[in-house]
Write a protein that holds these residues in place. Structure first.
Motif, short mmCIF file in Angstrom:
data_model
loop_
_atom_site.label_atom_id
_atom_site.label_comp_id
_atom_site.label_asym_id
_atom_site.label_seq_id
_atom_site.Cartn_x
_atom_site.Cartn_y
_atom_site.Cartn_z
N SER A 90 -0.32 -2.33 4.34
CA SER A 90 1.03 -2.86 4.35
C SER A 90 2.12 -1.83 4.06
CB SER A 90 0.70 -3.79 2.32
OG SER A 90 0.38 -3.26 1.74
N VAL A 91 3.30 -1.79 4.55
CA VAL A 91 3.59 -0.71 4.51
C VAL A 91 5.21 -1.44 4.02
CG1 VAL A 91 5.11 1.29 5.99
CG2 VAL A 91 2.61 0.84 6.13
N CYS A 92 6.59 -1.28 3.34
CA CYS A 92 8.18 -0.99 3.59
C CYS A 92 8.35 -0.41 3.35
CB CYS A 92 7.97 -1.98 2.14
SG CYS A 92 10.14 -2.06 1.91
N THR A 145 2.11 -6.08 8.62
CA THR A 145 1.62 -5.85 7.25
C THR A 145 3.31 -4.60 7.56
OG1 THR A 145 0.95 -3.81 8.33
CG2 THR A 145 -0.85 -5.84 7.72
N VAL A 146 3.62 -5.07 8.13
CA VAL A 146 5.25 -3.71 8.24
C VAL A 146 6.15 -4.85 8.07
CG1 VAL A 146 6.80 -2.26 9.74
CG2 VAL A 146 4.68 -2.16 9.71
N THR A 147 7.23 -4.70 6.83
CA THR A 147 8.64 -4.78 6.35
C THR A 147 9.38 -3.41 6.52
OG1 THR A 147 7.91 -5.11 3.83
CG2 THR A 147 7.41 -7.07 4.59
N PHE A 148 10.13 -4.60 7.13
CA PHE A 148 11.70 -3.37 7.07
C PHE A 148 12.95 -4.13 5.79
CE2 PHE A 148 10.28 -2.17 10.95
CZ PHE A 148 10.47 -0.86 10.91
N ASP A 194 0.67 -1.58 0.26
CA ASP A 194 -0.18 0.26 0.22
C ASP A 194 0.86 1.37 0.32
OD1 ASP A 194 -2.94 -1.10 -0.28
OD2 ASP A 194 -2.37 -2.04 1.72
N ALA A 195 1.85 0.65 1.04
CA ALA A 195 2.58 2.44 1.04
C ALA A 195 4.05 2.01 1.22
CB ALA A 195 1.84 3.33 1.73
N ILE A 196 4.90 1.93 -0.01
CA ILE A 196 6.56 2.35 0.42
C ILE A 196 7.13 3.29 1.01
CG2 ILE A 196 9.09 2.68 -0.58
CD1 ILE A 196 7.91 0.59 -2.76
N ILE A 197 7.93 3.84 2.00
CA ILE A 197 8.55 4.54 2.25
C ILE A 197 10.04 4.64 3.03
CG2 ILE A 197 8.63 5.93 5.32
CD1 ILE A 197 5.93 4.79 6.14
N ILE A 198 11.04 6.12 1.73
CA ILE A 198 11.68 6.09 2.15
C ILE A 198 12.24 6.78 2.82
CG2 ILE A 198 13.72 6.65 0.59
CD1 ILE A 198 11.70 6.22 -1.97
N SER A 233 7.06 7.54 12.13
CA SER A 233 5.66 8.00 13.13
C SER A 233 4.56 6.86 11.63
CB SER A 233 5.64 9.29 13.30
OG SER A 233 6.45 9.03 13.96
N ALA A 234 4.99 7.46 10.60
CA ALA A 234 4.12 7.38 9.03
C ALA A 234 3.60 5.78 9.17
CB ALA A 234 4.80 7.90 8.15
N ALA A 235 4.80 5.06 9.38
CA ALA A 235 4.48 3.81 9.25
C ALA A 235 3.48 3.20 10.17
CB ALA A 235 5.43 3.04 9.46
N MET A 236 3.44 3.49 11.39
CA MET A 236 2.75 3.12 12.64
C MET A 236 1.04 3.49 12.14
SD MET A 236 3.13 1.92 16.38
CE MET A 236 4.44 2.28 16.78
#
Length: 297
Positions: free
Chosen positions: A27-29, A71-74, A4-8, A16-19
């Motif tokens: 789902s967030v990477c 739903t979070v991956t690093f 759903d979103a990738i955070i660079i 904070s955005a990912a949380m």
């Protein structure tokens, strides 16, 4: 399947955005180099509930809390490039791997371009500092200096004098104009015209400044306002509009932290002229909620 979103960027804004996205069951990477801007500081101040905590320790606590959401991956590493449009972004990693997402959040931060003065870099974040609200209280009433690096340095000196006796080191630069001089004198700020050639002190502590004519001046803390640079060129690659901040380029965003490119959001230091952990975290929350709502509606 695309995220759903990738955070660079995985520092205060990115986490904070990912949380908030994770709590919205999206789902967030998070792609993170592990090099936050404030890694040079021993303590962070002014962040509610964490005043005086080490920035690295704060991130070390926050990261596993975010990672606990299923739903979070690093991804530990750097994003090399990005392309696409809303609902179809691609991010290429430095390894060559390509990730896909519906939204993109830029939180890769900035770096400070420190002046090449011997003894300065090793004291950065400790006794060579930038923000009086972050570190000034700890030097209250001590011998304070401001290094002239830009027209903003006069404004900085006027503010810093609130915390203690202050000297503006012109560092060989031109004398301030009459109006500025009057303001400096009104605030009781001393002016030293000679160029600064070195900083001295034990370890990361500052005790004196060496001047070009051989004199030394006793100083406990030196404030600087260095130029900054974006840590990544991805905002420009994506066509996000930039504008000039007081110390360097800033990514333009609206009140919901969306850039001028639909579906691309930005948060933290890359969007502000003034910086601290509280603002970065707040920006991340705003971006995370806005991204989630954009996916819903």
């Amino acid at each position: 399947m695309p995220h759903d979103a990738i955070i660079i960027g995985g520092s205060f804004a990115g986490l904070s955005a990912a949380m908030y996205l994770a709590r919205g069951r999206r789902s967030v990477c998070i792609i993170d180099t592990g090099l936050p801007r404030n890694r040079f500081a021993a303590q962070s101040h002014g962040f509610f509930g964490h005043d005086g905590a080490a920035p690295g320790a704060m991130l070390a606590t926050a990261r596993p809390q975010v990672a606990a959401y299923p739903t979070v991956t690093f991804v530990d590493g750097a994003a090399a490039s990005a392309s696409g449009e809303a609902d179809g972004f691609s991010v290429a990693l430095a390894t060559g791997e390509v990730l896909e997402s519906r939204r993109l959040v830029l939180a890769f931060g900035i770096s400070d371009e420190l002046p090449a003065i011997p003894g300065l870099a090793e004291r950065w974040g400790n006794s060579v500092i930038h923000c009086p609200y972050c570190h000034g209280y700890e030097f209250s009433g001590q011998r304070l200096g401001v290094l002239n690096l830009s027209p903003m340095s006069i404004h900085q000196a006027l503010l810093i004098s609130e915390w203690g006796p202050t000297t503006l080191y012109l560092n060989g630069g031109p004398e301030p104009d009459a109006e500025a001089l009057a303001g400096l004198r009104e605030r009781g700020i001393a002016i030293e015209p000679a160029a600064v050639t070195a900083l001295h002190g034990d370890g990361t502590r500052l005790s004196s400044i060496e001047l070009a004519d051989g004199r030394t001046a006793a100083v406990d803390a030196l404030y600087i306002g260095p130029r900054t640079r974006l840590n990544s060129g991805i905002a420009q690659q994506m066509g996000c509009e930039l504008h000039d901040g007081p110390f360097g380029a800033i990514v333009r965003t609206d009140d919901l932290k969306m850039t001028t490119v639909p579906g691309v959001y930005a948060a933290g230091d890359i969007t502000r002229g003034a910086h601290n952990v509280t603002w970065a975290t707040s920006d991340g929350v705003t971006a995370g909620v806005a991204v989630h709502k954009s996916l819903v509606f």
